[in-house]
Structure formats: C-alpha cells, structure tokens
Design a protein around this motif. Structure first.
Motif, short mmCIF file in Angstrom:
data_model
loop_
_atom_site.label_atom_id
_atom_site.label_comp_id
_atom_site.label_asym_id
_atom_site.label_seq_id
_atom_site.Cartn_x
_atom_site.Cartn_y
_atom_site.Cartn_z
N GLN A 37 3.93 2.62 -9.68
CA GLN A 37 2.73 3.06 -8.96
C GLN A 37 2.15 1.95 -8.09
N SER A 38 2.43 0.71 -8.46
CA SER A 38 1.89 -0.41 -7.70
C SER A 38 2.95 -1.50 -7.55
N SER A 73 0.81 -1.20 0.00
CA SER A 73 0.00 0.00 0.00
C SER A 73 0.86 1.27 0.00
N ASP A 131 2.83 0.31 -13.50
CA ASP A 131 2.94 1.76 -13.65
C ASP A 131 1.59 2.47 -13.50
N LYS A 132 0.56 1.72 -13.07
CA LYS A 132 -0.74 2.35 -12.83
C LYS A 132 -1.07 2.21 -11.33
N THR A 133 -1.76 3.19 -10.81
CA THR A 133 -2.14 3.08 -9.40
C THR A 133 -3.25 2.05 -9.25
N MET A 134 -3.26 1.42 -8.12
CA MET A 134 -4.28 0.41 -7.80
C MET A 134 -4.40 -0.63 -8.91
N GLN A 135 -3.26 -1.02 -9.44
CA GLN A 135 -3.28 -1.91 -10.61
C GLN A 135 -3.64 -3.34 -10.23
#
Lengths: 126, 559
Positions: B202-203, B186, B224-228
């Motif tokens: 990001q994740s 997190s 590379d994406k949040t909350m992936q």
C-alpha cells in the motif's frame, strides 16, 4: 511505600532525557529525584532511599564509581538498584563497576526502551 | 501531546516554581484545589465555596481552584505552572525523539562498521531500515557499472518485491523516481501493473544510495498500510541510506583492491610457473633461492650429483623420414613421457637437447637408476603406441655418472642462462654413447654404482673399463638389465656367473676361455646381444691377436 528513582548526571539534558524517557512512570506514581553530582546524589540516596539510581560514571565531585562504592560497600544498601551509565568506548570501566558493586551497566548513548523496561522491572511495574 | 496532571505539579519538591507553591501553601486555608473531576488535591476541605475558578491548559480544564474571588489569581498562577510544565515536557519529548534517532543512527553505524562485504552491508542496511521504519518488506538495489545492470544484493521481510521484474524494469524504475532522490511514492500503479510489487503493498518509501553525485542504487521499503510513511520517516531513511552508501562504496573499493591484488598475484604465479618450466625450481633451490627473481649473474653452487643422459638411437635416420613438424611432435610426445618419470624420482631436467635429455639427480644414484629403468620400460609402451600409429619404434640409450657439478648462472647482464659445468656431464654423455657399442640399454659408471646402497636390487653386470679421451684414469662400466622383459632378466640372471667368468677371461686375454663362457651364455639366451658382442670380440682377438699392452680398456673417443 512510595517508589523513587534518582537520576544522576552532571549534564542537565541527559537528566531531562532520562526523566522524559521514564515519564509514564511518573504518571503511575513514581517520584523522580535528580542530582547533578556525586555528592548531592550520595546525600539524596541516604535521605530518600530510592529503589533505583541511574548513575553517570564521569562526574565532578565524587564520580559515579565512588558513589556506588560508598552506597554498596560502606552503607551496605543492597536494596538500592544502581545502573551505572558509561560512555560508549569506555567499556573497560565495567570490570571496575563490578568491583564497586554496581547492579548493571548501560552505555550512553542509551537506548530509551531499555532504560524504561529496566526501570519497570526493578520497580516491579508492568 | 504531553499530558499534564495537576497533582504531579503540586507534589514537585525540587522545583524552580517553589515560590509559587509556597504562596499556595500560605493560602491553603482560604482555598481548595481539585482535579478536573473534582477530586480533592489540597487546601481547606471544609471551605464553603463562592467561586470556582478553572485551571486551564489550552482551553482544556485540568482542575479547579475554589475560594473567594481572589482565588482566581491562584488559578492563573497554577495555569502558568501547568503551561511551563507542558512546554518543558513538550521540548523533552521532542529532544527524546531526536535522541532516539541519534541512538539508532549510532547503532546502525556501529553495525555497518563491523561488515566489510558489500552484500553484508546491504543486508544490514535493509534489515535495520525495515525494522526502524516498521515496514513489511525491504530491498536494496544496486547499479552494477561493469555489467550495466541492476543487482539485488539484499532483501528483508516478506517477499513483496518480484526480484526478476525489479531488475528487468530498470528503465521504469528510473522514470518513476529512482534517479537519485528519496521520496514517498504517491502512485504505485505502474509498479503494480508491471508486477514489480504485490497487490498487498500500500505504501512505498525509498532513499537513493549515492556517493557525492554518483547514484549507486536505492533502499526501498514497502508497507501494507496506506499512507504509512511520514516526512520524518523519509528523513530518517535518507540518513540511513547516506550512511550505507559510503559503507557500500568503501566495501566495493576494498573488494576491487583485493581482486586486483589477487589478479596480480595470480599473474606473478603464472610467470613463476612458466619460468619454473624453463629453469627447474630445484636448480634455483640449489642456489639457495626461493624465487627466480632472486637469481643473479655469477651465482653458483657445487654439488655431487648423478647425471643421467638419454639419447634416441639412430634418431638422425628416423628423423629424415619425417617433416620438421612431425619431428617436433615426435620429440615432444617422447619428452612428455620421460619428463614426469624423472621428476617422480626427484630428478630434474637440466636440458632438453633435441632428442636427448640431460637430467640431474641430486638426491641419490638409486633414484637415477630407478628412473632409467622406468624410462626404458615406458619406452616399450611408447613403441606399442608408435606401432598402432604406423610410426617407427625407437630405442634409447641411457648413461649415468656421478660426480661434482657446478650449477650456476652465466651469461651477461641482459641474457642469463642456468648452466651446469662438470666433468661428470661429459662422462655421463660418453657413457650413454657406449650403449650402442655394448648393445646395452642402461650403462652406469662404477662411481655411480658405489653410491648405490643396494646394487643387488638392480640386475647389474660388469662390462670392463673405459677411458675417457684426454683422461689418465679409466673407470669401470656396468650394465643394468633391470628394464628388460621379465624373461630376459630371468635368463640374464641365470647366466650371470658364466657371463662374469667370460668377462674375467676376456680381460685377462684368455680369449679361448672367454669364448666358451660367452657361448654358453648365448646358448641359453640368444637374445643377449651384449654377450654376443663380447663373444664376437673374443673370437676376433683370438684370431688377430692383441698387443702386449692390451688391457681391455675401451677408449671413449666418439662424441
């Protein structure tokens, strides 16, 4: 002409899985037919002339090899594209599958993406 | 969410709901069915409708049944069919997802099974995991128990992990979670602050590699994406990690076994190497064995071999001037030069006896004589070195004889020794000691000479016969001057005929003629000490006379 796919396997969940895999084709107007043994499959092929058949090898009452042989060698239905489904580890069947005129072979557990793209290719759907 | 199309339901042929469809078929004249956009599907097109009943799936209208008030029942029946189809498809897609997972795990295990090297397995694991869980970067970290450090056997995708930092912040990694669980991280701040991961990340999702309760490391993926990542990703990664763990564990065990086997083999090889230095391989080979461990007490073999003896002249007086340590050094450096020459000529050293060497040449007498010449030449170089070190130069005699020899293993059950038993050994040794007497460097018996196919290559002179003490027969002795300086060889070859004449007169007790011959030899070559020896002997015999029975045979008694 209406496009039809016949799915032949004695195990209901495999039939359902293949149907589910190809679901998007149904929405595009392809009709799905199913059969639970070789005899029924052979009758349906004769009556409905599906363009594509997913055919399990190991089945009661006329196995997939026999169905394939009768369709390709006796009825000479060259425009029925037959995909033989063999269990992993029984790749030796491949030679025999070739002899009875199967178009391609896929192994189970099958790769859903491969099944779908093969169906699209055979039916000419992009 | 599966999408249900009313048209597909109405066109089903082999359907368990055939009865319902039959009923609709019966009612066709009184109703009209359309889709949600009022496109006609079936029924009476001419119908003037009073009512329109919606067909709903989860409050969403997917079509209409038009007709009188009774048509509401058809709508309800259709809604039921729709719901059923929805449920069927829903179940189907869930099963398909599971099936896909099984398929992926199946293929994954298949790939793992083809690799036996832990690095390759780690690579497969991280590549597959990154691919299946759609991540930009992945890394496998392993805890090396022997070094107590983290290792990175494999990475995959873009370079978002800083490997050096990853390894050096092992404590931090343990603190923030890599302690045997699997999780979707997190808070990435600590990882970014230390520079372990790049800012693009990001994740992070990871799963521990562990066997039973022992943690081996982890597979870490970065997105590379949040909350992936989702819980099902985590479940899936955990499954892959579990599979990889046992594969890596087996591979490490396999590697360890191989390494240990190699070490044992290496230890054995070294033992063989060392024992081969004590007992020459040729000796064991002559007994018909490949390994020294096969040799047993009482093994023996008989062969005709040429025995070569060397001895350093006046070694006793030389050694008296040296400390025991210097003595040892001296003998060692001498042996170190002579040993390889003998081996190069396919001979083997049977024994080092202090300053003496006993070597055997099973192949040919030529080899033995060639070795002798080379050894004498090498000794000259050795002496040059001795001089530079201010050490005494030395002379060495070499004697050779050929005969049957028994090689065998004697001793008792607790102490074996490789021994040679032969008359030839005695004779060779005595011939060697004659080199002092004849002032020759190399002497060989006529038996050895007979074995040499091209004696003309070796610069030989006949020196008469000797009798070994305790033996009836006598044997001819030849000198080989092939190891002399080129000048000496030249001079000795030029005087060879006269020398031979001299020997002939000498052995026929014609000492006056012998003196003439040997004098003309020494006139040409004052350094011919052997000719000088026979000249002196001839003079003495001429002055003092010899017994009637004198035949020139020298009795070998010393030694």
């Amino acid at each position: 002409m209406e496009q039809k796919i016949l799915i032949v396997d004695d195990e209901p969940h495999i039939r359902m899985l293949i149907e589910q895999t190809l679901e998007e084709l149904e929405d595009e107007g392809v009709e799905f037919l199913t059969a639970e043994n070789g005899e029924i499959a052979f009758d349906i092929i004769q009556q409905e002339s599906p363009q594509l058949v997913f055919l399990d090898v190991m089945m009661p009452k006329m196995n997939g090899m026999e169905v394939c042989r009768k369709v390709k060698k006796e009825l000479m239905l060259d425009d029925v594209f037959i995909v033989l489904l063999t269990a992993k580890g029984q790749e030796l069947d491949r030679q025999k599958g070739h002899e009875v005129g199967a178009d391609i072979y896929m192994t189970k557990p099958f790769d859903p993406e491969a099944i779908l793209s093969k169906a699209r290719e055979v039916l000419g759907l992009q | 969410m599966p999408k249900i199309i009313l048209k597909n339901i109405l066109s089903k042929k082999s359907n368990t709901e055939a009865l319902t469809l039959l009923l609709i078929e019966q009612m066709k004249a009184h109703i009209s069915i359309t889709d949600e956009k009022n496109n006609y599907l079936c029924g009476n097109t001419e119908l003037v409708t009073q009512y329109e009943h919606p067909v709903k799936l989860h409050e969403e209208i997917i079509g209409w049944v038009k007709g009188d008030e009774k048509a509401v029942h058809i709508a309800s029946l259709l809604a039921l069919l729709v719901q059923k189809e929805f449920d069927r498809k829903n179940l189907g897609s869930e099963v398909l997802v599971l099936y896909q997972e099984v398929n992926m795990v199946f293929n994954f295990s298949d790939k793992l099974a083809q690799a036996i090297d832990p690095v390759a397995i780690a690579q497969i694991a991280v590549d597959e995991a990154r691919h299946l869980i759609n991540s930009v970067s992945g890394v496998v970290v392993l805890w090396d128990e022997t070094t107590g450090q983290l290792q990175i056997p494999a990475t995959s995708g873009s370079d978002l992990f800083n490997k050096e930092k990853l390894i050096s912040y092992a404590d931090l990694l343990l603190k923030i979670g890599l302690s045997g669980q699997s999780e979707i991280m997190s808070d990435l701040t600590p990882l970014k602050e230390t520079g372990i991961i790049g800012d693009e990340v990001q994740s992070i999702i990871y799963a521990a590699l562990k066997v039973k309760h022992r943690i081996m490391g982890a597979i870490i993926l970065a997105g590379d994406k949040t909350m992936q990542y989702t819980a099902s990703h985590l479940k899936f990664l955990t499954t892959l990690a579990l599979q990889s763990s046992s594969a890596i564990e087996s591979a490490l065990l396999y590697e360890k076994n191989i390494r240990e086997a190699l070490e044992r083999e290496e230890a054995m090889r070294r033992i063989y190497e060392v024992t081969a230095k004590f007992v020459p391989y040729e000796f064991i080979g002559s007994l018909g064995y490949k390994l020294i461990t096969d040799v047993k007490l009482g093994d023996q073999v008989e062969k005709v071999v040429t025995v070569l003896f060397t001895d350093i002249r006046d070694y006793t007086s030389i050694s008296e001037q040296m400390t025991p340590e210097e003595n040892f050094q001296f003998v060692s450096s001498y042996n170190e030069r002579m040993g390889p020459i003998i081996r190069n000529h396919h001979g083997f050293i049977n024994q080092y006896l202090g300053d003496a060497i006993m070597a055997l040449f099973p192949e040919s007498a030529e080899r033995s004589l060639a070795a002798a010449i080379e050894m004498q030449q090498d000794l000259r170089e050795f002496n040059v070195l001795q001089k530079t070190k201010n050490l005494p130069s030395i002379r060495m005699g070499i004697g050779m004889h050929t005969g049957p020899l028994v090689m065998g293993i004697t001793g008792d059950n607790d102490r074996l020794d490789a021994t040679t038993i032969s008359d030839a050994v005695n004779t060779a040794s005595r011939i060697e000691s004659l080199t002092k007497y004849y002032k020759a460097n190399i002497l060989l018996s006529e038996v050895t000479l007979q074995q040499i196919q091209h004696p003309e290559n070796f610069h030989l002179r006949y020196l008469g016969k000797v009798q070994v003490k305790g033996k009836q027969s006598s044997i001819g002795i030849y000198e080989c001057f092939g190891s002399d300086s080129e000048e000496q060889i030249d001079k000795k070859e030029k005087t060879l005929l006269i020398f031979n004449e001299g020997m002939h007169h000498y052995l026929n007790k014609s000492f006056a003629n012998a003196i003439k011959s040997f004098e003309s030899v020494t006139d040409v070559n004052a350094e011919d000490r052997t000719a000088q020896f026979f000249l002196d002997n001839s003079v003495r015999h001429l002055q003092k006379g010899v017994p009637e029975s004198w035949s020139g045979v020298v009795e070998m008694s010393n030694k």
